[in-house]
Scaffold this motif. Structure first.
Motif, PDB file in Angstrom:
ATOM      1  N   SER A  29       0.839  -1.193   0.000  1.00 54.21           N
ATOM      2  CA  SER A  29       0.000   0.000   0.000  1.00 54.21           C
ATOM      3  C   SER A  29       0.874   1.242   0.000  1.00 54.21           C
ATOM      4  O   SER A  29       1.933   1.287   0.626  1.00 54.21           O
ATOM      5  N   PHE A  30       0.416   2.305  -0.697  1.00 55.60           N
ATOM      6  CA  PHE A  30       1.202   3.529  -0.775  1.00 55.60           C
ATOM      7  C   PHE A  30       1.382   4.188   0.587  1.00 55.60           C
ATOM      8  O   PHE A  30       2.264   5.022   0.758  1.00 55.60           O
ATOM      9  N   VAL A  31       0.545   3.807   1.583  1.00 55.46           N
ATOM     10  CA  VAL A  31       0.683   4.435   2.908  1.00 55.46           C
ATOM     11  C   VAL A  31       2.043   4.139   3.525  1.00 55.46           C
ATOM     12  O   VAL A  31       2.563   4.925   4.331  1.00 55.46           O
ATOM     13  N   LYS A  54       4.112  -2.791  20.293  1.00 56.06           N
ATOM     14  CA  LYS A  54       2.710  -2.378  20.397  1.00 56.06           C
ATOM     15  C   LYS A  54       1.991  -2.389  19.043  1.00 56.06           C
ATOM     16  O   LYS A  54       0.849  -1.957  18.957  1.00 56.06           O
ATOM     17  N   GLU A  55       2.645  -2.870  18.010  1.00 57.90           N
ATOM     18  CA  GLU A  55       2.076  -2.880  16.664  1.00 57.90           C
ATOM     19  C   GLU A  55       1.582  -1.490  16.286  1.00 57.90           C
ATOM     20  O   GLU A  55       0.415  -1.263  15.966  1.00 57.90           O
ATOM     21  N   GLU A  56       2.504  -0.549  16.297  1.00 57.52           N
ATOM     22  CA  GLU A  56       2.197   0.836  15.964  1.00 57.52           C
ATOM     23  C   GLU A  56       3.101   1.320  14.843  1.00 57.52           C
ATOM     24  O   GLU A  56       4.165   0.748  14.586  1.00 57.52           O
ATOM     25  N   CYS A  57       2.657   2.391  14.166  1.00 60.76           N
ATOM     26  CA  CYS A  57       3.450   3.001  13.119  1.00 60.76           C
ATOM     27  C   CYS A  57       3.354   4.514  13.250  1.00 60.76           C
ATOM     28  O   CYS A  57       2.400   5.044  13.833  1.00 60.76           O
ATOM     29  N   ASN A  83       5.402  12.310   7.913  1.00 59.66           N
ATOM     30  CA  ASN A  83       5.124  13.697   7.549  1.00 59.66           C
ATOM     31  C   ASN A  83       4.828  14.577   8.757  1.00 59.66           C
ATOM     32  O   ASN A  83       5.234  15.734   8.806  1.00 59.66           O
ATOM     33  N   CYS A  84       4.094  14.016   9.737  1.00 52.37           N
ATOM     34  CA  CYS A  84       3.674  14.841  10.878  1.00 52.37           C
ATOM     35  C   CYS A  84       4.008  14.229  12.228  1.00 52.37           C
ATOM     36  O   CYS A  84       3.840  14.870  13.261  1.00 52.37           O
ATOM     37  N   GLY A  85       4.441  12.946  12.256  1.00 54.49           N
ATOM     38  CA  GLY A  85       4.851  12.323  13.516  1.00 54.49           C
ATOM     39  C   GLY A  85       3.729  11.680  14.300  1.00 54.49           C
ATOM     40  O   GLY A  85       3.963  11.166  15.409  1.00 54.49           O
ATOM     41  N   LYS A  86       2.496  11.659  13.773  1.00 54.45           N
ATOM     42  CA  LYS A  86       1.385  11.056  14.497  1.00 54.45           C
ATOM     43  C   LYS A  86       1.505   9.535  14.469  1.00 54.45           C
ATOM     44  O   LYS A  86       1.891   8.939  13.460  1.00 54.45           O
ATOM     45  N   VAL A  87       1.171   8.904  15.623  1.00 55.26           N
ATOM     46  CA  VAL A  87       1.310   7.446  15.777  1.00 55.26           C
ATOM     47  C   VAL A  87      -0.072   6.790  15.678  1.00 55.26           C
ATOM     48  O   VAL A  87      -1.054   7.280  16.256  1.00 55.26           O
ATOM     49  N   TYR A  88      -0.133   5.690  14.940  1.00 52.56           N
ATOM     50  CA  TYR A  88      -1.381   4.942  14.768  1.00 52.56           C
ATOM     51  C   TYR A  88      -1.134   3.453  14.990  1.00 52.56           C
ATOM     52  O   TYR A  88      -0.011   2.958  14.849  1.00 52.56           O
ATOM     53  N   SER A  89      -2.223   2.743  15.317  1.00 53.01           N
ATOM     54  CA  SER A  89      -2.170   1.283  15.387  1.00 53.01           C
ATOM     55  C   SER A  89      -2.031   0.744  13.976  1.00 53.01           C
ATOM     56  O   SER A  89      -2.626   1.268  13.027  1.00 53.01           O
ATOM     57  N   CYS A  90      -1.267  -0.338  13.809  1.00 52.84           N
ATOM     58  CA  CYS A  90      -1.111  -0.933  12.470  1.00 52.84           C
ATOM     59  C   CYS A  90      -1.064  -2.446  12.557  1.00 52.84           C
ATOM     60  O   CYS A  90      -0.256  -3.085  11.883  1.00 52.84           O
ATOM     61  N   ASN A  91      -1.926  -3.024  13.391  1.00 49.56           N
ATOM     62  CA  ASN A  91      -1.969  -4.488  13.437  1.00 49.56           C
ATOM     63  C   ASN A  91      -2.717  -5.022  12.223  1.00 49.56           C
ATOM     64  O   ASN A  91      -3.368  -4.273  11.487  1.00 49.56           O
ATOM     65  N   SER A  92      -2.634  -6.318  12.013  1.00 47.87           N
ATOM     66  CA  SER A  92      -3.193  -6.919  10.808  1.00 47.87           C
ATOM     67  C   SER A  92      -4.705  -6.788  10.738  1.00 47.87           C
ATOM     68  O   SER A  92      -5.297  -6.809   9.661  1.00 47.87           O
ATOM     69  N   ARG A  93      -5.372  -6.615  11.881  1.00 47.89           N
ATOM     70  CA  ARG A  93      -6.829  -6.525  11.898  1.00 47.89           C
ATOM     71  C   ARG A  93      -7.334  -5.134  11.506  1.00 47.89           C
ATOM     72  O   ARG A  93      -8.431  -4.983  11.007  1.00 47.89           O
ATOM     73  N   SER A  94      -6.541  -4.132  11.751  1.00 43.45           N
ATOM     74  CA  SER A  94      -7.004  -2.759  11.515  1.00 43.45           C
ATOM     75  C   SER A  94      -6.868  -2.324  10.062  1.00 43.45           C
ATOM     76  O   SER A  94      -7.478  -1.351   9.640  1.00 43.45           O
ATOM     77  N   GLY A  95      -6.066  -3.000   9.248  1.00 45.81           N
ATOM     78  CA  GLY A  95      -5.899  -2.639   7.848  1.00 45.81           C
ATOM     79  C   GLY A  95      -5.189  -1.297   7.687  1.00 45.81           C
ATOM     80  O   GLY A  95      -4.495  -0.831   8.600  1.00 45.81           O
ATOM     81  N   THR A  96      -5.393  -0.672   6.521  1.00 42.94           N
ATOM     82  CA  THR A  96      -4.706   0.603   6.238  1.00 42.94           C
ATOM     83  C   THR A  96      -5.677   1.741   5.917  1.00 42.94           C
ATOM     84  O   THR A  96      -5.241   2.845   5.607  1.00 42.94           O
ATOM     85  N   SER A  97      -6.996   1.489   6.009  1.00 46.24           N
ATOM     86  CA  SER A  97      -7.958   2.529   5.651  1.00 46.24           C
ATOM     87  C   SER A  97      -7.814   3.763   6.528  1.00 46.24           C
ATOM     88  O   SER A  97      -7.900   4.901   6.053  1.00 46.24           O
ATOM     89  N   HIS A  98      -7.573   3.557   7.852  1.00 43.47           N
ATOM     90  CA  HIS A  98      -7.439   4.704   8.759  1.00 43.47           C
ATOM     91  C   HIS A  98      -6.162   5.493   8.464  1.00 43.47           C
ATOM     92  O   HIS A  98      -6.110   6.711   8.652  1.00 43.47           O
ATOM     93  N   LEU A  99      -5.132   4.808   7.949  1.00 44.79           N
ATOM     94  CA  LEU A  99      -3.898   5.499   7.589  1.00 44.79           C
ATOM     95  C   LEU A  99      -4.099   6.338   6.329  1.00 44.79           C
ATOM     96  O   LEU A  99      -3.576   7.457   6.216  1.00 44.79           O
ATOM     97  N   LYS A 100      -4.880   5.814   5.368  1.00 45.49           N
ATOM     98  CA  LYS A 100      -5.199   6.584   4.165  1.00 45.49           C
ATOM     99  C   LYS A 100      -5.989   7.833   4.521  1.00 45.49           C
ATOM    100  O   LYS A 100      -5.732   8.925   3.996  1.00 45.49           O
ATOM    101  N   ARG A 101      -6.983   7.653   5.422  1.00 42.32           N
ATOM    102  CA  ARG A 101      -7.796   8.812   5.815  1.00 42.32           C
ATOM    103  C   ARG A 101      -6.945   9.890   6.461  1.00 42.32           C
ATOM    104  O   ARG A 101      -7.147  11.088   6.234  1.00 42.32           O
ATOM    105  N   HIS A 102      -5.967   9.448   7.276  1.00 40.65           N
ATOM    106  CA  HIS A 102      -5.072  10.428   7.913  1.00 40.65           C
ATOM    107  C   HIS A 102      -4.302  11.217   6.861  1.00 40.65           C
ATOM    108  O   HIS A 102      -4.227  12.450   6.927  1.00 40.65           O
ATOM    109  N   LEU A 103      -3.749  10.510   5.866  1.00 41.89           N
ATOM    110  CA  LEU A 103      -2.950  11.183   4.840  1.00 41.89           C
ATOM    111  C   LEU A 103      -3.796  12.138   4.007  1.00 41.89           C
ATOM    112  O   LEU A 103      -3.384  13.263   3.712  1.00 41.89           O
TER     113      LEU A 103
END
Length: 298
Positions: A31-33, A44-47, A51-71
């Motif tokens: 994924s481009f994220v 803690k399965e975080e990333c 660009n801005c230093g914000k930390v998000y969960s990135c476990n296999s269950r959460s996918g990448t949709s929330h990371l795309k929305r952030h970007l």
């Protein structure tokens, strides 16, 4: 010997399965994220967003949709060169082009559909000459209320046959303009066809709230509009027949049933000496009048 072959076959299939799982694991990071996020080695399965230093969960269950929305919607340091299909719809309609990065081939088709709904191509409309307008019995008429207003000269393409559609004007009253409802089209009986934004047609009886129909103006410019409400009522009908130039259609005659009311009309061709004239009420139609139609094979 057969036992040895079976063991070898089992080992080979196990190796193939393992390679397949390995490929899937690698694909998860495509994924481009991940060009903008880095996984943290903190247990803690975080990333973290680079660009801005914000930390998000990135476990296999959460996918990448929330990371795309952030970007796309929140990150101040992200340059929106990579757009999702949802973001394309928010662009101003005057844009010339966009640079879009997709993750899967099917995303290309989603973007194409979005762009098609935003900026449709020009349709070819033809002139047809009225040969008959005769009151008939009652029928189940479909009334469509759209979620957007239509301008004078715009309408919906409706007809008895999917290959030949009349441009039906929104509700209009010459005697009482304040009674006009530019979001409403008394489109015709339940058996009639209506044009859709994807170039196909469906029966008026198949329409429902949330479905899109195609709005077209006198010049053939088209746009999509969403249906907000559908009402089916028994109303008196009028049968309208029109003749096409022979070079356009060998069948020559096309027809449509419409509600027999002053507020129901057909869009007429643009006239240089009367540019404000856009519609003829069906109650005023006479032999020789010209209206706009769409021949679907054009």
């Amino acid at each position: 010997m057969s036992q040895t072959n079976n063991e070898e076959d089992f080992d080979i299939s196990t190796t193939v399965m393992s390679s397949s799982r390995l490929r899937k694991r690698k694909n998860k990071l495509k994924s481009f994220v991940w060009d903008h996020f880095t996984k943290l080695d903190n247990g803690k399965e975080e990333c973290v967003c680079g660009n801005c230093g914000k930390v998000y969960s990135c476990n296999s269950r959460s996918g990448t949709s929330h990371l795309k929305r952030h970007l796309e919607l929140q990150c101040g340091g992200y340059k929106k060169g990579n757009l999702s299909p949802g973001v394309v719809l928010a662009l101003d309609q005057s844009f010339v082009g966009v640079d879009i990065k997709v993750e899967e081939p099917r995303d290309i088709h989603e973007v194409k559909d979005c762009l098609g709904r935003t900026a449709g191509h020009q349709l070819v409309l033809s002139k047809a000459t009225i040969t008959q307008a005769q009151a008939v019995g009652a029928g189940d008429r479909v009334c469509l209320d759209l979620c957007s207003l239509m301008r004078p000269g715009e309408g919906l393409l409706v007809g008895t046959f999917s290959g030949g559609l009349f441009l039906v004007h929104p509700e209009h009253s010459e005697s009482d303009p304040s009674a006009s409802r530019p979001f409403r089209v008394n489109a015709g009986p339940v058996h009639a066809y209506i044009a859709l934004p994807d170039g196909k047609t469906c029966y008026l009886s198949e329409l429902h709230a949330g479905k899109e129909v195609m709005v077209v103006d006198q010049n053939g410019a088209q746009r999509a509009a969403m249906v907000g409400r559908v009402k089916i009522e028994s109303q008196p009908l009028i049968l309208v027949e029109a003749m096409l130039p022979e070079e356009l259609d060998h069948r020559n005659i096309m027809n449509i049933f419409l509600q027999n009311a002053e507020t129901v009309g057909l869009v007429v061709p643009c006239e240089e000496n009367n540019p404000l004239k856009t519609v003829i009420p069906v109650t005023s139609l006479k032999v020789g009048d010209e209206v706009l139609v769409r021949i679907q094979n054009e």
